[in-house]
Motif scaffolding. Sequence first.
Motif, short mmCIF file in Angstrom:
data_model
loop_
_atom_site.label_atom_id
_atom_site.label_comp_id
_atom_site.label_asym_id
_atom_site.label_seq_id
_atom_site.Cartn_x
_atom_site.Cartn_y
_atom_site.Cartn_z
N ARG A 158 12.22 -6.81 -7.43
CA ARG A 158 10.81 -7.32 -7.27
C ARG A 158 9.91 -6.69 -8.39
O ARG A 158 8.30 -7.13 -8.42
N MET A 165 6.30 -8.48 -7.52
CA MET A 165 5.97 -9.12 -6.31
C MET A 165 5.71 -7.93 -5.32
O MET A 165 5.50 -7.95 -4.06
N ASP A 215 1.71 -2.76 0.82
CA ASP A 215 0.73 -1.23 1.08
C ASP A 215 1.61 -0.19 0.67
O ASP A 215 2.54 -0.04 1.13
N ASP A 238 3.23 -5.85 -5.75
CA ASP A 238 1.96 -5.77 -6.04
C ASP A 238 1.07 -5.57 -4.73
O ASP A 238 0.18 -4.55 -4.34
N TYR A 239 1.30 -6.48 -3.79
CA TYR A 239 0.58 -6.53 -2.36
C TYR A 239 0.91 -5.54 -1.33
O TYR A 239 0.48 -5.53 -0.24
#
Lengths: 284, 292, 266, 266, 298
Positions: free
Chosen positions: D63, D68, D73, D70-71
């Motif tokens: 990823r 992917m 936490d 990035d978001y």
Amino acid sequence: MNNIRKNRLKDQAFKIWGIFCTLLGLVLLAVFIGNILVDGIMRIDWEFVMNLPSRKPEKAGIYTALMGSIWVLLLTTLIALPVGIAAAIYLEEYSKKNKLSTILEVNISNLAGVPSIIYGLLGLEVFVRILEMGASVLAGSFTLALLILPIVIVSTREALKAVPKSIRDASFAMGASKWQTVYHQLLPASFGGILTGIILALSRAVGETAPLIVIGALAYVPFAPSSAMDEFSVLPIQIFNWITRPQHGFVENAAAAIIILLLITFVMNGIAVYFRNKWQKKFK
Amino acid sequence: MRKLKELVIERSLLLSALITIAVTVGIVLVLSIEAVNFFSEVSIIDFITDPEWTPLFSDKHFGILPLLSGTLLTSFIAIAFAVPVGLSISIYLSEYAPKSFRRTIKPLLELLAAVPTVVYGFFALMVVTPFLQSFIPGMSSFNSLSAGLVMGIMIIPYISSLSEDALHAVPNSLREAAYGMGSTRLQNSFRVMVPAASSGIIVSIILAISRAIGETMIVAIAAGQQPRLTFDPTVPVETITAYIVQVSLGDVQHDSLEYKTIFAAGITLFVFTFLLNTISYRIRKKFQEKYE
Amino acid sequence: MSKDKKESVIESSIKRKYKLQANDVKVWYGDFMAIKGISMDIKPNKVTAFIGPSGCGKSTFLRLFNRMNDYVDGFKMEGEINIDGSNINDKDINVELLRKQVGMVFQKPNPFPKSIFENVAYGLKIQGLKDKAFLEERVESSLKQVALWNEVKDDLNKSALALSGGQQQRLCIARTLAVEPSIILMDEPTSALDPISTAKIEELIYKLKDKYTIVIVTHNMQQASRISDNTAFFYLGELIEYDKTNKIFTNPEKEQTENYITGRFG
Amino acid sequence: MSKDKKESVIESSIKRKYKLQANDVKVWYGDFMAIKGISMDIKPNKVTAFIGPSGCGKSTFLRLFNRMNDYVDGFKMEGEINIDGSNINDKDINVELLRKQVGMVFQKPNPFPKSIFENVAYGLKIQGLKDKAFLEERVESSLKQVALWNEVKDDLNKSALALSGGQQQRLCIARTLAVEPSIILMDEPTSALDPISTAKIEELIYKLKDKYTIVIVTHNMQQASRISDNTAFFYLGELIEYDKTNKIFTNPEKEQTENYITGRFG
Amino acid sequence: GNNKGQDNENGEAGSGTISIDGSSTVYPITEAVAEEFRAEQPDVDVTIGVSGTGGGFKKFGRGEINISDASRPIKESEAAIAKENNITYVELEVAYDGLAVVINPENDWATTFTVEELKKIWEPAAQGKIMKWNQINPAWPNEEIHLFGPGVASGTFDYFTEAIVGESGSSRGDFTASEDDNVLVQGVSGDKYGLGFFGLAYFEANQDKLALASVDGGNGPVKPSTETVKNGTYAPLSRPLYIYVNSSSLKDKQVIDFVNFYLDEAGALAKDVGYISMTKEEYAIQKEKFNKFVKENQ
Ligand SMILES: Nc1ncnc2c1ncn2[C@@H]1O[C@H](COP(=O)(O)OP(=O)(O)OP(=O)(O)O)[C@@H](O)[C@H]1O
Ligand SMILES: Nc1ncnc2c1ncn2[C@@H]1O[C@H](COP(=O)(O)OP(=O)(O)OP(=O)(O)O)[C@@H](O)[C@H]1O
Ligand SMILES: [Mg+2]
Ligand SMILES: [Mg+2]
Ligand SMILES: O=P([O-])([O-])[O-]
């Protein structure tokens, strides 16, 4: 051997006790509704719904209170909905785990636990006095909107949470931006859940009495509000007022109005449960 | 362009979220400003220790204790009734009842919490009190017992539903482990499930307490409006919330003493529920981490 | 025959010969048929492996032998499950007693959120046994059997959740052994573990089969071939092939079996 | 160089040569280090398989190539990921555009809860393309590429959720192809599917590699050996071995690799 | 009140609003008048609050309402505030009321109270001390006495304390005090050892649940009734009821219409809702007083 027998017996005993407790709540509810039905059902007719308040119990009706409730509900929805949903989207989809998000989270969970009468005090000082709205429909709606805001936020977050992560993954992987993902995928997919939460929140708002008493909703309002700045009464206040009248006829009226208020609340809850069930199936 | 749009959207969403902070700040400010005004006239010591609350009479006393005792008494009665019943329901529903039964019964029970409280007040005053009076002679027509019991009925679903959720959230693997060892359902419930779900159960009870303390209309209608320092459940008492309603029903003129007393009473109420909410939030956070 | 008597007869007969037998068993979850008529005999003091792709019904079938599906909503079964000739779905059977005789180990280690000692003693305590010395002795011997004793003996009051995954799984096996079952069912007991823990548990299984009848579900075919005496291949709710492990892995009768063990799907 | 220009340069260069490259990449989730310094080059127009036991970091690593994570936490990374020489973590990079170039297929088929047509057209629509004829044409060609067209052409407005698992997964691939990426990342794309669907998708992957660079995570070693040109074995956040698939499966350099592919754990 | 619509040209039926607040004692009469007035001028919106006499005067003094209901005359302090805000007003009597002292029907010992006894019960010094019936009269039972009375914002409370204790607003604080008369009705009717006081009209509506005590003001025990209130023998607990109208409201024609209508109909309506109406002549005097006030302020 004996021990195992005894354990089984205890197990059975608790089962019976559990059934008893479960039914107890429902039976009490039924007794109570039965009682009210007996008191009030004969009183309900079209005139009762359409009549203005009156000093004669048999001539009095709930028209103004009902219209007041509808006004308040509509305005409350208009105020609480956009803010609540936006805040929930922010918290669930945008905010990173940091100080601010923790503060927001703790804060909302606290707001959800603040007694409704405290919101009444807030509304009295801020909306009625400082913003000079008086005891108007608008002041009442703002007060109730703040009251249900945490509920709307929490339930919208739950609904968003329930959308499988795989949908977000798929959308992002297709090159969608955050807002596109929210707008095209998450909101449609969580619509049922959001709706459920909002209806439940409103069914709470429609029964609220104390905060509206605190902001000064009136006892005798023989006209339906025609603008947001009009004074108003709502169903629960009308009921409270009738409960406190000496003549027996008003007790009947109170019972009849209670039947209508319960009907509204239960229907709203029913719709909410229906949507919840329908919507939950979608992701199973 | 697109980036800007995304930024504007994010900012406005953030703004909406910040409104919730503004609400809290508003509550705290409103309550404390008026309360500070109040305490500039009344010593805080008197407020906490004076056993009488007669701010509206010519011989004024400003002791919050009678209102507090009324609040605690009615809440205690409600909790004492709702906790055993609610917990039993939650255990029954989560560990014994068939799923379909659970699915229908849970929303039905939740209706108990959806009934407007003014309706419960009516119920307490018109049905429960006369019923209790028939075997408690000398019971006053306004009393904390019937208000407390009816409040207990109202908060049952808070305990039953939330505790059931907590029990339900215990990983099924624990349940299987217990059954696999030859536990009966009762042993599984009390030796494994309840301890494992204890934080969730405690949270549900705290929430119920906080509801009971903040509940207004039931006590305003059925518990009476007489502040007195007593733990006798058969006589009229007044709760903090009922006092606020009582004053609000009259004219509450800005800057008058009545006006300030309801804020002083209000902040007391707020502090109590705030503490409870904070505790429950803490426990809930811990609990969430446990199963993630 | 009185209930008590019947139970004790079953208990003793299980202890004596422990043989598992399924006769034309069908299982439904609601409308979905998960087991489509399986008959099978499982030999005592052997390790029997169940293999097959995900969802083929291995777990469902395994759990029939200690009636762990009883509380599953919508579960319905037809046919007979016998343990040493007694139908365990008979009305007179005490399920709790049955489960004491037929222990189970799960895929994910699932210790109770209690101390190590409490975990192992749990099965005895719920039977009403309270004698401290006896409990301590049994806890010790069980932990020794799974070779965990040396690792934890100084800290029996520590929470079981603080153990590593492999230790937890061995604890769960010890917990099962403590009530002295005669049959042990294992549902993918090593699939959540690291290679070293896996090796330890495989070793343990090998050792245990002298005293216990073991049925193990695994998705790791090499594991099946290493530790089992017999292997059963399930597919879509049916028992496709059941034979000596050796035979299954070197020369299966059915094409489906061959496809599966050569990894053509799954 | 203006932003737009830079982006279009990257876009065209990706189209031209599309080579993936990781330079000493480290990843943390909070305090936990999931990737412990991996460098690796992935060849264009080949199928590269990632294998390794659960939790070793295959998905995490995969990823990284379309950001992917990035978001996620607590996600933090060090090192460089280049696509054809451009660092994709560069500030100027438009992530949405990157993802359009680097498509992804997930383990569980995850169609949007919309119609089949809407699913395939989604990627184009969010780019602002509205021309109906164009959309229809692209939807058709994409569905044809994954050999789904004949099965669904009469009912493009049917909900995608009504398709079977295998069909859903092919739909997800079609959806990815519709935006004309040059690289496709696949995270265990067949592990939730039946053998027939699996075979179909393997076939598809084989066909696609002419036009696309494909990276696939799989836990099925036979699958890796069937469809990939190169295989990378990961273990505990490290890249243990990376070589021609043939070599890895017949004659691995490292003992850990051998232990894993012979099923000694996992 | 804010003018919502334009005043009607021909003056037949007006529109607009009239806001009224104040005494809960007077409320039933005003409510009845408002209800009947609606038949005459359906476009006039009348709102009535029940803040109690004191509460009403506060709003009145701030110019927030057109008419204030009162069960006692305005106090000097309240008048001063009105003056400060440049509000002139007129006081109009609308009916008579007796203050009923009520007991539970099962109470067979205390059917008559002297003013001294009432004072002993209600004066501030009684707080926390006079808790049992036999402390008032040794012949009465050794049981706790439960007291119910109107809240401090009410004119009834002011009037009662003035008449009994001797100083308006001065009383013990440990009783159930409610602006809501039905709380008092409920309280006494459900409690054998209860005692309360409130407007006679509320007693009339609840005769089946309550009993009326006689009050001995020095000339023997008297029960309140239409007769004894009208002729003043029920002393000291008889009183007139008032409405107050402020001058700035007179620019709204509907207020003038309403007050005239009020004085025309109060006689019949007051009786209807359980109060004691004044004589025709007395109403005529009030009307004259009002018309003079209107002229002076236009
Ligand atoms: N509680 C349940 N309710 C409904 N269906 C179920 C339930 N449990 C299992 N099933 C279904 O029954 C079938 C067999 O399930 P089972 O768990 O026995 O498979 P399995 O072979 O053990 O698979 P795995 O290797 O994934 O553990 C599956 O299709 C599954 O979806
Ligand atoms: N969002 C997250 N937050 C924290 N830790 C994570 C997160 N995602 C993955 N991890 C951890 O990072 C490690 C690598 O995870 P990853 O999903 O990449 O493994 P994987 O090799 O794909 O495993 P699998 O075969 O089970 O899919 C694991 O230990 C996992 O627990
Ligand atoms: Mg399984
Ligand atoms: Mg993965
Ligand atoms: O409401 P009061 O008439 O008593 O002022």
